[in-house]
Write a protein that holds these residues in place. Structure first.
Motif, PDB file in Angstrom:
ATOM      1  N   UNK A 142      40.614  -5.616  93.748  1.00 10.44           N
ATOM      2  CA  UNK A 142      40.127  -4.244  93.612  1.00 10.44           C
ATOM      3  C   UNK A 142      39.627  -3.743  94.967  1.00 10.44           C
ATOM      4  N   UNK A 143      40.247  -2.680  95.466  1.00 10.78           N
ATOM      5  CA  UNK A 143      39.836  -2.111  96.757  1.00 10.78           C
ATOM      6  C   UNK A 143      38.752  -1.072  96.516  1.00 10.78           C
ATOM      7  N   UNK A 144      37.611  -1.270  97.183  1.00 10.17           N
ATOM      8  CA  UNK A 144      36.505  -0.326  97.085  1.00 10.17           C
ATOM      9  C   UNK A 144      36.597   0.665  98.237  1.00 10.17           C
ATOM     10  N   UNK A 145      36.890   1.908  97.893  1.00  4.42           N
ATOM     11  CA  UNK A 145      37.132   2.926  98.920  1.00  4.42           C
ATOM     12  C   UNK A 145      35.889   3.207  99.762  1.00  4.42           C
ATOM     13  N   UNK A 146      34.710   3.244  99.117  1.00  5.81           N
ATOM     14  CA  UNK A 146      33.495   3.590  99.861  1.00  5.81           C
ATOM     15  C   UNK A 146      33.170   2.558 100.933  1.00  5.81           C
ATOM     16  N   UNK A 147      33.246   1.297 100.563  1.00  7.76           N
ATOM     17  CA  UNK A 147      32.913   0.240 101.523  1.00  7.76           C
ATOM     18  C   UNK A 147      34.130  -0.243 102.305  1.00  7.76           C
ATOM     19  N   UNK A 148      35.325   0.256 101.920  1.00  4.99           N
ATOM     20  CA  UNK A 148      36.580  -0.147 102.551  1.00  4.99           C
ATOM     21  C   UNK A 148      36.719  -1.673 102.559  1.00  4.99           C
ATOM     22  N   UNK A 149      36.487  -2.219 101.391  1.00  8.65           N
ATOM     23  CA  UNK A 149      36.497  -3.674 101.267  1.00  8.65           C
ATOM     24  C   UNK A 149      37.279  -4.087 100.036  1.00  8.65           C
ATOM     25  N   UNK A 150      38.062  -5.152 100.165  1.00  2.00           N
ATOM     26  CA  UNK A 150      38.840  -5.676  99.047  1.00  2.00           C
ATOM     27  C   UNK A 150      38.020  -6.708  98.296  1.00  2.00           C
ATOM     28  N   UNK A 151      37.845  -6.483  96.996  1.00  2.97           N
ATOM     29  CA  UNK A 151      37.223  -7.483  96.133  1.00  2.97           C
ATOM     30  C   UNK A 151      38.297  -8.415  95.588  1.00  2.97           C
ATOM     31  N   UNK A 152      37.983  -9.684  95.521  1.00  3.70           N
ATOM     32  CA  UNK A 152      38.895 -10.664  94.936  1.00  3.70           C
ATOM     33  C   UNK A 152      38.068 -11.664  94.148  1.00  3.70           C
ATOM     34  N   UNK A 153      38.345 -11.778  92.869  1.00  2.06           N
ATOM     35  CA  UNK A 153      37.564 -12.727  92.087  1.00  2.06           C
ATOM     36  C   UNK A 153      37.839 -12.644  90.603  1.00  2.06           C
ATOM     37  N   UNK A 193      45.280  -0.995  98.856  1.00  2.00           N
ATOM     38  CA  UNK A 193      44.771  -0.181  97.739  1.00  2.00           C
ATOM     39  C   UNK A 193      45.626  -0.298  96.483  1.00  2.00           C
ATOM     40  N   UNK A 194      46.798  -0.910  96.590  1.00  6.05           N
ATOM     41  CA  UNK A 194      47.748  -0.933  95.476  1.00  6.05           C
ATOM     42  C   UNK A 194      48.161  -2.370  95.128  1.00  6.05           C
ATOM     43  N   UNK A 195      47.170  -3.241  95.086  1.00  7.15           N
ATOM     44  CA  UNK A 195      47.418  -4.622  94.685  1.00  7.15           C
ATOM     45  C   UNK A 195      46.810  -4.855  93.312  1.00  7.15           C
ATOM     46  N   UNK A 196      47.497  -5.622  92.486  1.00  9.05           N
ATOM     47  CA  UNK A 196      47.029  -5.857  91.119  1.00  9.05           C
ATOM     48  C   UNK A 196      46.195  -7.118  90.979  1.00  9.05           C
ATOM     49  N   UNK A 205      54.099 -30.466  94.315  1.00  6.87           N
ATOM     50  CA  UNK A 205      54.746 -30.322  95.613  1.00  6.87           C
ATOM     51  C   UNK A 205      54.076 -29.253  96.471  1.00  6.87           C
ATOM     52  N   UNK A 206      52.799 -28.958  96.176  1.00 12.63           N
ATOM     53  CA  UNK A 206      52.051 -28.056  97.036  1.00 12.63           C
ATOM     54  C   UNK A 206      51.601 -26.796  96.323  1.00 12.63           C
ATOM     55  N   UNK A 207      50.743 -26.006  96.992  1.00 14.92           N
ATOM     56  CA  UNK A 207      50.229 -24.782  96.377  1.00 14.92           C
ATOM     57  C   UNK A 207      51.230 -23.637  96.444  1.00 14.92           C
ATOM     58  N   UNK A 208      51.052 -22.691  95.538  1.00 16.68           N
ATOM     59  CA  UNK A 208      51.866 -21.476  95.557  1.00 16.68           C
ATOM     60  C   UNK A 208      50.983 -20.299  95.202  1.00 16.68           C
ATOM     61  N   UNK A 209      51.432 -19.105  95.617  1.00 18.20           N
ATOM     62  CA  UNK A 209      50.736 -17.892  95.206  1.00 18.20           C
ATOM     63  C   UNK A 209      51.746 -16.869  94.740  1.00 18.20           C
ATOM     64  N   UNK A 210      51.325 -16.105  93.738  1.00 19.07           N
ATOM     65  CA  UNK A 210      52.097 -14.978  93.223  1.00 19.07           C
ATOM     66  C   UNK A 210      51.256 -13.732  93.423  1.00 19.07           C
ATOM     67  N   UNK A 211      51.784 -12.776  94.178  1.00 15.97           N
ATOM     68  CA  UNK A 211      51.064 -11.532  94.418  1.00 15.97           C
ATOM     69  C   UNK A 211      51.675 -10.413  93.585  1.00 15.97           C
ATOM     70  N   UNK A 212      50.874  -9.827  92.733  1.00 14.51           N
ATOM     71  CA  UNK A 212      51.300  -8.655  91.942  1.00 14.51           C
ATOM     72  C   UNK A 212      50.957  -7.407  92.742  1.00 14.51           C
ATOM     73  N   UNK A 213      51.993  -6.668  93.160  1.00 18.69           N
ATOM     74  CA  UNK A 213      51.778  -5.434  93.926  1.00 18.69           C
ATOM     75  C   UNK A 213      52.352  -4.257  93.150  1.00 18.69           C
ATOM     76  N   UNK A 214      51.661  -3.128  93.213  1.00 16.03           N
ATOM     77  CA  UNK A 214      51.999  -1.986  92.361  1.00 16.03           C
ATOM     78  C   UNK A 214      53.016  -1.054  92.990  1.00 16.03           C
ATOM     79  N   UNK A 215      53.165  -1.097  94.304  1.00 13.78           N
ATOM     80  CA  UNK A 215      54.168  -0.305  95.015  1.00 13.78           C
ATOM     81  C   UNK A 215      55.030  -1.235  95.853  1.00 13.78           C
ATOM     82  N   UNK A 216      56.202  -0.736  96.273  1.00 14.04           N
ATOM     83  CA  UNK A 216      57.058  -1.533  97.147  1.00 14.04           C
ATOM     84  C   UNK A 216      56.311  -1.856  98.442  1.00 14.04           C
TER      85      UNK A 216
END
Length: 438
Positions: A142-153, A193-196, A205-216
């Motif tokens: 969640x991107x916080x516009x006022x603080x211009x900071x990305x929350x992740x959790x 600003x457009x990440x889910x 065989x190691x770590x992986x990540x899946x990023x859900x993005x809302x725009x191309x």
């Protein structure tokens, strides 16, 4: 001037009382008695006296939160996570693992005894370490516009708000180490600003990540993500929608169980606790007492977590699953492991499975591992198949107790019960039960 009553003007004073906690419920709440009914107290442990504030008062029960502890239980421990009590992921880090296990086992025994009408003891607890066990996590973004900071959790308890985490001690160390650098990488993206959400998985065989993005994604963003994945040796998958999964780099993940290799898609369900999963599969195999001439049916089989180990020992095994993609993955995994005595089928398990062509051979034993909703639609059909033994693996004791009634009514005996400590520090209660019929 006339004045009219308004419900909004009503002021209620919350009652503060002193209670002694008798036990811990499955969700980590202390349980006391007040005015003849159960009082659930957050933050208190058995044996503790506490000043509590009643926050909800119902006819059958009440809820309260701890204001002050007058004494402390010897089984109270200091939570390792700085986000505990705010993050909704864990509820019991203040209690020792032994207390958590005893409490969950007691509630499981109570529920099964009440529903079956006979005393049901818990024969054993399958467990491992209480920390660094979780090999899968989904974190909100969640991107916080006022603080211009990305929350992740993770979400707060009883809230849609995110807790901006810096660490998670129940995650596998490899995943925990990714949290801070991953947040930094995502914060630099044009698409911040457009990440889910982001999913992290620790495969064998190691770590992986899946990023859900809302725009191309812009080409520059893709380059940053690829650099991150190479730098941290993480397989990268992009998800522009809920159905599409693009493999950018890295291998397809796999894990091992019973010396078998199971490949899976990053979005496929796998058991979160690797160590307890290994014990659970081994216990199911032992309880079923598999012989070389056994024909075994595995219902809700997924991609073969139980099915393939069963096939190593039995004459033949049929795995049935309601999700087509998992059926295909199970068949693939059977081939990879050179198992030719196993077949996977797609079926609606709410319908009569005894009418399926693959059921004509008959089965000597059955294993089922349903979702939280249980297996009400298939229980009566299992009794028609008349297997000698049934192992039911459950992630919801309420539906397990309900479904057990069908087998008991058909003459089966409840032989053994194990509590699975699959999710330490949380309110999740998993178990497995063995039924047999002479």
């Amino acid at each position: 001037m006339a004045q009219f009553y308004s419900a909004k003007r009503r002021v209620t004073t919350r009652q503060t009382i002193t209670v002694t906690i008798d036990e811990l419920d499955v969700f980590g709440q202390g349980v006391a008695r007040h005015q003849g009914k159960a009082l659930f107290v957050s933050g208190a442990l058995p044996g503790e006296q506490a000043e509590v504030e009643i926050v909800e008062d119902k006819r059958q029960y009440a809820r309260a939160k701890t204001r002050r502890l007058l004494n402390q239980s010897p089984e109270r421990v200091t939570p390792l996570c700085p986000h505990f009590s705010v993050c909704g992921g864990c509820q019991q880090q203040h209690a020792s693992q032994a207390l958590q296990q005893r409490s969950k086992a007691r509630w499981l025994a109570h529920l099964l005894s009440r529903e079956t009408g006979r005393e049901v003891p818990i024969d054993e607890v399958l467990s491992d370490g209480a920390w660094q066990y979780r090999r899968r996590a989904r974190l909100g973004l969640n991107y916080q516009a006022k603080s211009r900071r990305l929350q992740m959790g993770f979400r707060q308890a009883a809230s849609a708000e995110l807790v901006d985490i810096t660490q998670c001690p129940i995650l596998k160390p490899e995943l925990n180490a990714l949290l801070m650098p991953l947040r930094a990488c995502l914060s630099e993206l044009r698409a911040v600003r457009r990440l889910g959400h982001v999913e992290l998985v620790q495969a064998d065989n190691g770590p992986l990540l899946v990023l859900r993005h809302l725009d191309a994604l812009h080409a520059e963003d893709r380059q940053k993500l690829e650099r991150f994945s190479h730098q941290h040796r993480v397989a990268l998958f992009l998800a522009p929608d809920s159905e599409t999964l693009e493999q950018v780099n890295g291998e397809m993940p796999f894990y091992q169980v019973d010396d078998l290799r199971l490949t899976f898609s990053p979005r496929d369900f796998i058991q979160v606790n690797e160590a307890v999963n290994q014990q659970m599969v081994a216990k199911a195999l032992a309880w079923l007492d598999i012989q070389s001439d056994d024909r075994i049916l595995d219902l809700f089989c997924g991609m073969g977590n139980f099915t393939l180990p069963l096939a190593k020992r039995a004459q033949n095994v049929v795995g049935v699953e309601g999700v087509t993609a998992l059926v295909n993955k199970g068949a693939y995994n059977a081939g990879v492991n050179y198992l030719k005595n196993v077949a996977f089928f797609h079926a609606n398990l709410e319908e009569d499975v005894t009418r399926q062509p693959w059921a004509a051979q008959g089965f000597t034993k059955v294993l089922l591992d349903p979702a939280r909703a249980g297996a009400a639609g298939v229980m009566q059909h299992i009794t028609k198949l008349a297997p000698h033994r049934v192992v039911y693996v459950s992630c919801n004791p309420t539906t397990l107790a309900r479904d057990s009634q069908t087998l008991l009514a058909a003459g089966y005996q409840l032989e053994r019960v194990a509590m699975l400590d699959m999710f330490p520090h949380t309110g999740h209660l998993e178990s497995m039960v063995l039924f047999s019929k002479a």
